[in-house]
Enzyme design. Structure first.
Site, PDB file in Angstrom:
ATOM      1  N   ASN A  84       0.836  -1.202   0.000  1.00 37.03           N
ATOM      2  CA  ASN A  84       0.000   0.000   0.000  1.00 37.03           C
ATOM      3  C   ASN A  84       0.872   1.253   0.000  1.00 37.03           C
ATOM      4  OD1 ASN A  84       0.610  -0.817   2.661  1.00 37.03           O
ATOM      5  ND2 ASN A  84      -1.157   0.227   3.529  1.00 37.03           N
ATOM      6  N   ILE A  85       0.364   2.273  -0.693  1.00 35.24           N
ATOM      7  CA  ILE A  85       1.109   3.520  -0.880  1.00 35.24           C
ATOM      8  C   ILE A  85       0.165   4.667  -0.526  1.00 35.24           C
ATOM      9  CG2 ILE A  85       2.375   4.945  -2.537  1.00 35.24           C
ATOM     10  CD1 ILE A  85       2.683   2.292  -4.240  1.00 35.24           C
ATOM     11  N   GLU A  86       0.432   5.308   0.612  1.00 41.64           N
ATOM     12  CA  GLU A  86      -0.493   6.352   1.094  1.00 41.64           C
ATOM     13  C   GLU A  86      -0.098   7.727   0.562  1.00 41.64           C
ATOM     14  OE1 GLU A  86      -0.762   5.729   5.357  1.00 41.64           O
ATOM     15  OE2 GLU A  86      -2.027   3.960   5.005  1.00 41.64           O
TER      16      GLU A  86
ATOM     17  N   CYS B 117     -10.463  -4.454   0.562  1.00 41.33           N
ATOM     18  CA  CYS B 117     -11.514  -3.424   0.539  1.00 41.33           C
ATOM     19  C   CYS B 117     -12.409  -3.617  -0.688  1.00 41.33           C
ATOM     20  CB  CYS B 117     -10.899  -2.020   0.554  1.00 41.33           C
ATOM     21  SG  CYS B 117     -10.348  -1.445  -1.061  1.00 41.33           S
TER      22      CYS B 117
ATOM     23  N   CYS C 218     -10.847  -2.881  -4.152  1.00 43.10           N
ATOM     24  CA  CYS C 218      -9.943  -3.937  -4.638  1.00 43.10           C
ATOM     25  C   CYS C 218     -10.724  -5.167  -5.100  1.00 43.10           C
ATOM     26  CB  CYS C 218      -8.931  -4.308  -3.560  1.00 43.10           C
ATOM     27  SG  CYS C 218      -7.724  -2.992  -3.273  1.00 43.10           S
TER      28      CYS C 218
ATOM     29  N   GLU D 282      -3.226  -4.588  -2.945  1.00 44.73           N
ATOM     30  CA  GLU D 282      -3.803  -5.478  -3.955  1.00 44.73           C
ATOM     31  C   GLU D 282      -3.836  -4.799  -5.320  1.00 44.73           C
ATOM     32  OE1 GLU D 282      -4.895  -4.680  -0.977  1.00 44.73           O
ATOM     33  OE2 GLU D 282      -6.321  -6.126  -0.157  1.00 44.73           O
TER      34      GLU D 282
ATOM     35  N   CYS E 223      -4.151   0.692  -2.453  1.00 43.84           N
ATOM     36  CA  CYS E 223      -3.998  -0.530  -1.652  1.00 43.84           C
ATOM     37  C   CYS E 223      -2.958  -1.460  -2.270  1.00 43.84           C
ATOM     38  CB  CYS E 223      -5.320  -1.283  -1.575  1.00 43.84           C
ATOM     39  SG  CYS E 223      -6.590  -0.475  -0.612  1.00 43.84           S
TER      40      CYS E 223
HETATM   41  N1  THU Z   1      -5.266  -1.301   2.717  1.00 45.42           N
HETATM   42  C1  THU Z   1      -4.737  -2.151   1.784  1.00 45.42           C
HETATM   43  O1  THU Z   1      -3.660  -1.892   1.222  1.00 45.42           O
HETATM   44  N2  THU Z   1      -5.403  -3.287   1.486  1.00 45.42           N
HETATM   45  C2  THU Z   1      -6.515  -3.715   2.147  1.00 45.42           C
HETATM   46  O2  THU Z   1      -6.993  -4.792   1.854  1.00 45.42           O
HETATM   47  C3  THU Z   1      -7.121  -2.881   3.188  1.00 45.42           C
HETATM   48  C4  THU Z   1      -6.533  -1.537   3.373  1.00 45.42           C
HETATM   49  C5  THU Z   1      -4.497  -0.107   3.105  1.00 45.42           C
HETATM   50  C6  THU Z   1      -5.045   1.222   2.707  1.00 45.42           C
HETATM   51  C7  THU Z   1      -4.395   2.127   3.737  1.00 45.42           C
HETATM   52  O3  THU Z   1      -3.084   2.437   3.315  1.00 45.42           O
HETATM   53  C8  THU Z   1      -4.280   1.259   4.974  1.00 45.42           C
HETATM   54  O4  THU Z   1      -4.384  -0.073   4.516  1.00 45.42           O
HETATM   55  C9  THU Z   1      -5.324   1.527   6.042  1.00 45.42           C
HETATM   56  O5  THU Z   1      -6.603   1.506   5.493  1.00 45.42           O
END
Ligand code: THU
Length: 149
Positions: free
Chosen positions: A42-44, A92, A95, A55, A53
């Site tokens: 994941n890359i915020e 989520c 995804c 995925e 996310c």
């Molecule tokens: N996130 C994912 O990368 N995949 C998931 O299946 C659920 C959520 C990430 C998004 C965000 O960076 C962090 O988790 C918290 O929501």
């Protein structure tokens, strides 16, 4: 399919997560039908909504390199660094929808990883019941005849 290797790769990818806001590290490993693995984390983002996310990172890497046929994705996520077993990190809705675009809901496996030896396997049709996909627009069924697209 070696689910253990896929689970291990998803766990490893957590170290590359860019998570200054949530601290919630997610790794993913996506297996193509011909046995290749594409990874993601994941890359915020400071503006929050551009966050991607793990995925989708894995899917977009694979699709952008010409891959269209997938058999499984392993997902490992939780707060903190490597070490202790994780709680299940379920994908989520966004995804799941991306999976619906490229994968056959009847056969595509969503593997939720807690440790290298401990994971649960679900089918896409069970994590996204009655999903909306290419078939609803009169296109191919999800995951079918992808080579022509
Ligand atoms: N996130 C994912 O990368 N995949 C998931 O299946 C659920 C959520 C990430 C998004 C965000 O960076 C962090 O988790 C918290 O929501």
């Amino acid at each position: 399919m070696d689910r253990k290797i896929l689970a291990q790769k998803a766990l490893e990818m957590r170290k590359y997560s860019y998570v200054p806001y949530s601290g919630f590290r997610v790794g993913a490993a996506l297996l193509t039908k011909d046995g290749k693995i594409y990874t993601g984390c994941n890359i915020e983002n400071a503006a929050y909504t551009p966050t991607n996310c793990a995925e989708r990172t894995a899917f977009f890497k694979a699709v952008s390199e010409g891959e269209r046929d997938f058999q499984a994705i392993a997902i490992a996520g939780g707060p903190g660094d490597a070490g202790e077993p994780l709680k299940l990190c379920s994908p989520c809705g966004v995804c799941r929808q991306v999976m619906m675009e490229f994968c056959d809901p009847e056969t595509f496996e969503v593997i939720l990883v807690q440790s290298g030896e401990d994971y649960q396997v679900y089918l896409l049709k069970d994590v996204l019941p009655m999903g909306f996909g290419p078939g609803n627009l009169g296109k191919r069924e999800p995951g079918k005849n992808m080579k022509d697209q």
